[in-house]
Design an enzyme around this catalytic site. Sequence first.
Site, PDB file in Angstrom:
ATOM      1  N   TYR A 156       0.796  -1.184   0.012  1.00 19.30           N
ATOM      2  CA  TYR A 156      -0.049   0.156   0.024  1.00 19.30           C
ATOM      3  C   TYR A 156       0.840   1.218   0.113  1.00 19.30           C
ATOM      4  O   TYR A 156       0.659   2.226  -0.862  1.00 19.30           O
ATOM      5  CB  TYR A 156      -0.886  -0.072   1.258  1.00 19.30           C
ATOM      6  CG  TYR A 156      -1.951   1.210   1.343  1.00 19.30           C
ATOM      7  CD1 TYR A 156      -3.115   0.802   0.592  1.00 19.30           C
ATOM      8  CD2 TYR A 156      -1.658   2.107   2.105  1.00 19.30           C
ATOM      9  CE1 TYR A 156      -4.024   2.173   0.395  1.00 19.30           C
ATOM     10  CE2 TYR A 156      -2.612   3.327   2.315  1.00 19.30           C
ATOM     11  CZ  TYR A 156      -3.926   2.993   1.463  1.00 19.30           C
ATOM     12  OH  TYR A 156      -4.822   3.980   1.603  1.00 19.30           O
ATOM     13  N   LYS A 160       0.937   4.146  -2.919  1.00 18.85           N
ATOM     14  CA  LYS A 160       0.627   5.644  -2.676  1.00 18.85           C
ATOM     15  C   LYS A 160       1.846   6.506  -2.927  1.00 18.85           C
ATOM     16  O   LYS A 160       1.626   7.634  -3.336  1.00 18.85           O
ATOM     17  CB  LYS A 160      -0.090   5.791  -1.322  1.00 18.85           C
ATOM     18  CG  LYS A 160      -1.471   4.899  -1.252  1.00 18.85           C
ATOM     19  CD  LYS A 160      -2.383   5.370  -2.044  1.00 18.85           C
ATOM     20  CE  LYS A 160      -3.798   4.904  -1.861  1.00 18.85           C
ATOM     21  NZ  LYS A 160      -4.822   5.188  -2.469  1.00 18.85           N
TER      22      LYS A 160
HETATM   23  P1  NAP Z   1     -13.300   1.994   0.427  1.00 19.93           P
HETATM   24  O1  NAP Z   1     -14.761   2.495   1.211  1.00 19.93           O
HETATM   25  O2  NAP Z   1     -13.044   0.643   0.512  1.00 19.93           O
HETATM   26  O3  NAP Z   1     -14.091   2.235  -1.058  1.00 19.93           O
HETATM   27  C1  NAP Z   1     -13.173   1.983  -2.066  1.00 19.93           C
HETATM   28  C2  NAP Z   1     -14.066   1.764  -3.519  1.00 19.93           C
HETATM   29  O4  NAP Z   1     -13.310   1.590  -4.465  1.00 19.93           O
HETATM   30  C3  NAP Z   1     -14.965   0.795  -3.002  1.00 19.93           C
HETATM   31  O5  NAP Z   1     -16.305   1.155  -3.573  1.00 19.93           O
HETATM   32  C4  NAP Z   1     -14.346  -0.468  -3.783  1.00 19.93           C
HETATM   33  O6  NAP Z   1     -15.094  -1.571  -4.415  1.00 19.93           O
HETATM   34  C5  NAP Z   1     -13.700   0.201  -5.038  1.00 19.93           C
HETATM   35  N1  NAP Z   1     -12.855  -0.416  -5.755  1.00 19.93           N
HETATM   36  C6  NAP Z   1     -11.981  -1.360  -5.387  1.00 19.93           C
HETATM   37  N2  NAP Z   1     -11.255  -1.994  -6.126  1.00 19.93           N
HETATM   38  C7  NAP Z   1     -11.789  -1.363  -7.505  1.00 19.93           C
HETATM   39  C8  NAP Z   1     -11.452  -1.754  -8.789  1.00 19.93           C
HETATM   40  N3  NAP Z   1     -10.293  -2.510  -9.130  1.00 19.93           N
HETATM   41  N4  NAP Z   1     -11.831  -1.030  -9.606  1.00 19.93           N
HETATM   42  C9  NAP Z   1     -12.965   0.100  -9.439  1.00 19.93           C
HETATM   43  N5  NAP Z   1     -13.379   0.222  -7.830  1.00 19.93           N
HETATM   44  C10 NAP Z   1     -12.669  -0.598  -7.187  1.00 19.93           C
HETATM   45  O7  NAP Z   1     -12.085   3.001   0.745  1.00 19.93           O
HETATM   46  P2  NAP Z   1     -12.145   4.567   1.026  1.00 19.93           P
HETATM   47  O8  NAP Z   1     -11.650   4.581   2.533  1.00 19.93           O
HETATM   48  O9  NAP Z   1     -13.122   5.270   0.650  1.00 19.93           O
HETATM   49  O10 NAP Z   1     -10.774   4.730   0.124  1.00 19.93           O
HETATM   50  C11 NAP Z   1     -10.816   5.722  -0.972  1.00 19.93           C
HETATM   51  C12 NAP Z   1      -9.562   5.894  -1.373  1.00 19.93           C
HETATM   52  O11 NAP Z   1      -8.773   6.937  -0.179  1.00 19.93           O
HETATM   53  C13 NAP Z   1      -8.393   4.780  -1.568  1.00 19.93           C
HETATM   54  O12 NAP Z   1      -7.606   5.282  -2.751  1.00 19.93           O
HETATM   55  C14 NAP Z   1      -7.763   4.654  -0.338  1.00 19.93           C
HETATM   56  O13 NAP Z   1      -6.607   4.132  -0.310  1.00 19.93           O
HETATM   57  C15 NAP Z   1      -7.741   6.306  -0.012  1.00 19.93           C
HETATM   58  N6  NAP Z   1      -7.374   6.483   1.419  1.00 19.93           N
HETATM   59  C16 NAP Z   1      -8.169   5.867   2.401  1.00 19.93           C
HETATM   60  C17 NAP Z   1      -7.862   6.391   3.699  1.00 19.93           C
HETATM   61  C18 NAP Z   1      -9.025   5.830   4.839  1.00 19.93           C
HETATM   62  O14 NAP Z   1      -8.641   6.085   6.026  1.00 19.93           O
HETATM   63  N7  NAP Z   1     -10.182   5.250   4.514  1.00 19.93           N
HETATM   64  C19 NAP Z   1      -6.832   6.708   3.922  1.00 19.93           C
HETATM   65  C20 NAP Z   1      -5.828   7.296   2.902  1.00 19.93           C
HETATM   66  C21 NAP Z   1      -6.278   6.933   1.944  1.00 19.93           C
HETATM   67  P3  NAP Z   1     -15.472  -2.615  -3.404  1.00 19.93           P
HETATM   68  O15 NAP Z   1     -16.450  -2.190  -2.148  1.00 19.93           O
HETATM   69  O16 NAP Z   1     -16.027  -3.876  -4.194  1.00 19.93           O
HETATM   70  O17 NAP Z   1     -14.231  -3.102  -2.676  1.00 19.93           O
END
Ligand code: NAP
Length: 248
Positions: A156, A160
Amino acid sequence: MLSLDNKIALITGSGRGIGKEIALTFAKAGALPVLCDVREELLQEARTEILQKTGKDSLAFVCDVANANQVEETVKKTLDTKGRIDILVNNAGVTRDQLLVMMSESDWDLVLSINLKSVFLFTKVVAKAMMKQRSGRIVNIASIIGIMGNAGQANYAASKGGVIALTKTTARELGKRGITANAIAPGFIQTAMTDKLKDEIKQELQSQIPLGRLGTPQDVANAALFLASDEAGYISGQVIQVCGGMLT
Ligand code: NAP
């Protein structure tokens, strides 16, 4: 009040979490969101929620962001329907945490494909349309883990960190065409991705955040709205940390 009136905004991974909140926030600011995610049912739920809360319809496409053919098809369908793409938010991302010495090659490849290769694939295709338009906003969702590293997240963190380097290169290559590219590095945001962490880990994390709380998807969406707006037109190649002061 920042406005995205009539802008076409493609947001990946927008079926839930941060991506859905960005789509909702952009719709409230007047944009037409183009949703894309792997699960059809999540997409339709997100589309319905955006319509109910904003009165704005959106486009929704099932797309695996790591698949070059599906990425090209999604962009083509958007351009065929709407004629332009003003804003691209590369948000889709996953985790497969494990200590480095235990990490499988398949978990390394999966995270790098979905988190990093996807940003290359979407940027490459959308940039061609933006270059013709001579304008565009690219916002990539990275993570503070891509700056500071984290035990158990080698794949990860590398993905990033790569997103940040790719963002800076995109900004340098496309600036002359009126296109900006910036990254947002969230800290710990309350979504399904962090829900799976144990309570004691969440409490430990919270104790390291000067603002004393985990972030919300809206905190990230607010930064994305600014970077996508006309007002951010002289900001490019930057990384905005949305982490409650956790990383300084
Ligand atoms: P999330 O709730 O898991 O949402 C991510 C979405 O992306 C989900 O709907 C997921 O589908 C979809 N996805 C996964 N694989 C995919 C693919 N191959 N093609 C298209 N869509 C796909 O995560 P989030 O927390 O909102 O994270 C969003 C972004 O923010 C990510 O890049 C993450 O790394 C970044 N981020 C998050 C945090 C945090 O603390 N939450 C912190 C730093 C950065 P599924 O539901 O089927 O998996």
